[in-house]
Design a protein around this motif. Structure first.
Motif, PDB file in Angstrom:
ATOM      1  N   THR A  19       0.836  -1.207   0.000  1.00 30.63           N
ATOM      2  CA  THR A  19       0.000   0.000   0.000  1.00 30.63           C
ATOM      3  C   THR A  19       0.866   1.250   0.000  1.00 30.63           C
ATOM      4  N   GLY A  20       1.972   1.202   0.756  1.00 30.22           N
ATOM      5  CA  GLY A  20       2.915   2.324   0.743  1.00 30.22           C
ATOM      6  C   GLY A  20       3.502   2.560  -0.632  1.00 30.22           C
ATOM      7  N   LEU A  21       3.853   1.460  -1.312  1.00 30.27           N
ATOM      8  CA  LEU A  21       4.351   1.585  -2.689  1.00 30.27           C
ATOM      9  C   LEU A  21       3.289   2.215  -3.569  1.00 30.27           C
ATOM     10  N   GLY A  22       2.044   1.780  -3.385  1.00 33.11           N
ATOM     11  CA  GLY A  22       0.953   2.333  -4.181  1.00 33.11           C
ATOM     12  C   GLY A  22       0.792   3.830  -4.007  1.00 33.11           C
ATOM     13  N   THR A  23       0.982   4.315  -2.781  1.00 41.79           N
ATOM     14  CA  THR A  23       0.845   5.759  -2.546  1.00 41.79           C
ATOM     15  C   THR A  23       1.956   6.557  -3.232  1.00 41.79           C
ATOM     16  N   LEU A  24       3.076   5.888  -3.526  1.00 45.61           N
ATOM     17  CA  LEU A  24       4.205   6.581  -4.155  1.00 45.61           C
ATOM     18  C   LEU A  24       4.182   6.505  -5.682  1.00 45.61           C
ATOM     19  N   LEU A  25       3.346   5.629  -6.237  1.00 45.55           N
ATOM     20  CA  LEU A  25       3.288   5.487  -7.699  1.00 45.55           C
ATOM     21  C   LEU A  25       2.963   6.799  -8.417  1.00 45.55           C
ATOM     22  N   THR A  68       8.959   5.043  -9.032  1.00 40.88           N
ATOM     23  CA  THR A  68       8.486   3.661  -8.946  1.00 40.88           C
ATOM     24  C   THR A  68       9.580   2.678  -9.335  1.00 40.88           C
ATOM     25  N   GLY A  69      10.275   2.984 -10.421  1.00 39.11           N
ATOM     26  CA  GLY A  69      11.337   2.106 -10.893  1.00 39.11           C
ATOM     27  C   GLY A  69      12.453   1.940  -9.875  1.00 39.11           C
ATOM     28  N   LEU A  70      12.847   3.034  -9.247  1.00 43.20           N
ATOM     29  CA  LEU A  70      13.909   2.973  -8.239  1.00 43.20           C
ATOM     30  C   LEU A  70      13.493   2.139  -7.030  1.00 43.20           C
ATOM     31  N   LEU A  71      12.249   2.302  -6.594  1.00 45.39           N
ATOM     32  CA  LEU A  71      11.752   1.548  -5.443  1.00 45.39           C
ATOM     33  C   LEU A  71      11.670   0.057  -5.751  1.00 45.39           C
ATOM     34  N   VAL A  72      11.092  -0.274  -6.910  1.00 48.47           N
ATOM     35  CA  VAL A  72      10.960  -1.685  -7.293  1.00 48.47           C
ATOM     36  C   VAL A  72      12.335  -2.316  -7.498  1.00 48.47           C
ATOM     37  N   LEU A  73      13.248  -1.577  -8.124  1.00 46.80           N
ATOM     38  CA  LEU A  73      14.598  -2.097  -8.344  1.00 46.80           C
ATOM     39  C   LEU A  73      15.312  -2.353  -7.021  1.00 46.80           C
ATOM     40  N   THR A  74      15.163  -1.432  -6.079  1.00 44.34           N
ATOM     41  CA  THR A  74      15.782  -1.610  -4.758  1.00 44.34           C
ATOM     42  C   THR A  74      15.229  -2.846  -4.068  1.00 44.34           C
ATOM     43  N   TRP A  75      13.919  -3.029  -4.132  1.00 43.56           N
ATOM     44  CA  TRP A  75      13.284  -4.185  -3.501  1.00 43.56           C
ATOM     45  C   TRP A  75      13.760  -5.482  -4.156  1.00 43.56           C
ATOM     46  N   ALA A  96      14.084  -6.519   2.325  1.00 39.38           N
ATOM     47  CA  ALA A  96      13.844  -5.731   1.117  1.00 39.38           C
ATOM     48  C   ALA A  96      12.899  -4.577   1.407  1.00 39.38           C
ATOM     49  N   ALA A  97      11.854  -4.841   2.202  1.00 38.90           N
ATOM     50  CA  ALA A  97      10.904  -3.785   2.567  1.00 38.90           C
ATOM     51  C   ALA A  97      11.575  -2.711   3.400  1.00 38.90           C
ATOM     52  N   ILE A  98      12.410  -3.127   4.344  1.00 39.46           N
ATOM     53  CA  ILE A  98      13.092  -2.179   5.230  1.00 39.46           C
ATOM     54  C   ILE A  98      14.070  -1.301   4.456  1.00 39.46           C
ATOM     55  N   ILE A  99      14.883  -1.920   3.619  1.00 31.18           N
ATOM     56  CA  ILE A  99      15.870  -1.159   2.846  1.00 31.18           C
ATOM     57  C   ILE A  99      15.182  -0.218   1.863  1.00 31.18           C
ATOM     58  N   THR A 100      14.111  -0.685   1.242  1.00 28.77           N
ATOM     59  CA  THR A 100      13.370   0.168   0.310  1.00 28.77           C
ATOM     60  C   THR A 100      12.753   1.353   1.039  1.00 28.77           C
ATOM     61  N   ALA A 101      12.233   1.115   2.237  1.00 29.18           N
ATOM     62  CA  ALA A 101      11.655   2.200   3.042  1.00 29.18           C
ATOM     63  C   ALA A 101      12.720   3.216   3.429  1.00 29.18           C
ATOM     64  N   ILE A 102      13.927   2.744   3.726  1.00 27.72           N
ATOM     65  CA  ILE A 102      15.028   3.653   4.074  1.00 27.72           C
ATOM     66  C   ILE A 102      15.460   4.466   2.855  1.00 27.72           C
ATOM     67  N   ILE A 141       9.206  10.543   4.397  1.00 25.81           N
ATOM     68  CA  ILE A 141       9.983  10.176   5.593  1.00 25.81           C
ATOM     69  C   ILE A 141       9.046   9.598   6.655  1.00 25.81           C
ATOM     70  N   MET A 142       7.904  10.238   6.852  1.00 30.31           N
ATOM     71  CA  MET A 142       6.935   9.762   7.841  1.00 30.31           C
ATOM     72  C   MET A 142       6.423   8.379   7.467  1.00 30.31           C
ATOM     73  N   LEU A 143       6.143   8.176   6.185  1.00 32.13           N
ATOM     74  CA  LEU A 143       5.668   6.876   5.711  1.00 32.13           C
ATOM     75  C   LEU A 143       6.740   5.805   5.900  1.00 32.13           C
ATOM     76  N   SER A 144       7.979   6.153   5.598  1.00 35.69           N
ATOM     77  CA  SER A 144       9.088   5.207   5.752  1.00 35.69           C
ATOM     78  C   SER A 144       9.263   4.794   7.214  1.00 35.69           C
ATOM     79  N   ILE A 145       9.172   5.774   8.110  1.00 37.73           N
ATOM     80  CA  ILE A 145       9.292   5.477   9.549  1.00 37.73           C
ATOM     81  C   ILE A 145       8.180   4.534   9.986  1.00 37.73           C
ATOM     82  N   LEU A 146       6.973   4.779   9.492  1.00 34.20           N
ATOM     83  CA  LEU A 146       5.824   3.937   9.831  1.00 34.20           C
ATOM     84  C   LEU A 146       6.068   2.491   9.396  1.00 34.20           C
TER      85      LEU A 146
END
Length: 197
Positions: free
Chosen positions: A110-116, A123-130, A143-149, A167-172
């Motif tokens: 859902t967090g990824l969806g909010t960033l699309l 999106t590409g950077l997040l998916v690639l990191t994951w 993968a989720a933790i590193i992508t959130a960071i 940042i707030m979403l990542s902390i959550l």
């Protein structure tokens, strides 16, 4: 205007509370995913418990429910900070759903969806990191933790006006993975992919 924004945030929260994994399991007559496997009602646990089709359906559902409120907020031309809070409210709905005893998922899809809506480059950077983290480690949680960071650093370069809410979403999301972090440190976390098998 403020009342409309608050109403929008509340609707985003209630919309985000529609958990794809729980609803699919109820429809199929499967056990509650919160009582099976990792006990997380998300796509990764559905893959462990059932099959790829079920996991894919849950993943798509949870991504879209994060995307739609944010896209709608863009349509109404809300301030970036307001859009960010709408995205966070959607994730909070997924994590603390009032329909399911406030016991939801960890908010990754859902967090990824909010960033699309921030663009395909983000999106590409997040998916690639994951994907890279999964490929190297085999751990979905890592993968989720590193992508959130990484997300705030990416958005700072691409859409800096959204850095604060991201940042707030990542902390959550990281806070929701505290138990996973503990298991990772103790070497007890289960891998999503085990390349040795």
């Amino acid at each position: 205007m403020i009342i409309l924004i608050l109403l929008f945030v509340l609707c985003a929260y209630l919309f985000g509370a529609l958990n794809g994994a729980i609803l699919l399991c109820r429809f199929k007559g499967w056990p509650d995913p919160r009582l099976q496997g990792s006990q997380n009602p998300g796509a990764t646990n559905m893959l462990r418990l059932h099959h790829a089709q079920a996991a894919s359906a849950v993943l798509i559902f949870d991504i879209l429910k994060g995307t739609l409120p944010v896209y709608l907020a863009y349509f109404f031309n809300y301030h970036p900070l307001v859009i960010g809070f709408i995205g966070i409210a959607t994730c909070l709905g997924h994590i603390f759903p009032p329909y399911f005893q406030f016991k939801g998922g960890k908010g990754v899809a859902t967090g990824l969806g909010t960033l699309l809506p921030l663009g395909m480059d983000m999106t590409g950077l997040l998916v690639l990191t994951w994907l890279l983290t999964i490929a190297v480690s085999g751990y979905a949680s890592l993968a989720a933790i590193i992508t959130a960071i990484a997300a705030p650093f990416f958005v700072e370069q691409l859409k800096p006006e959204y850095t604060q809410p991201v940042i707030m979403l990542s902390i959550l999301i990281i806070l929701r993975h505290i138990s996973n972090i503990k298991r990772l440190l103790m070497g007890k976390e289960k891998k999503m992919v085990n390349w040795k098998q």
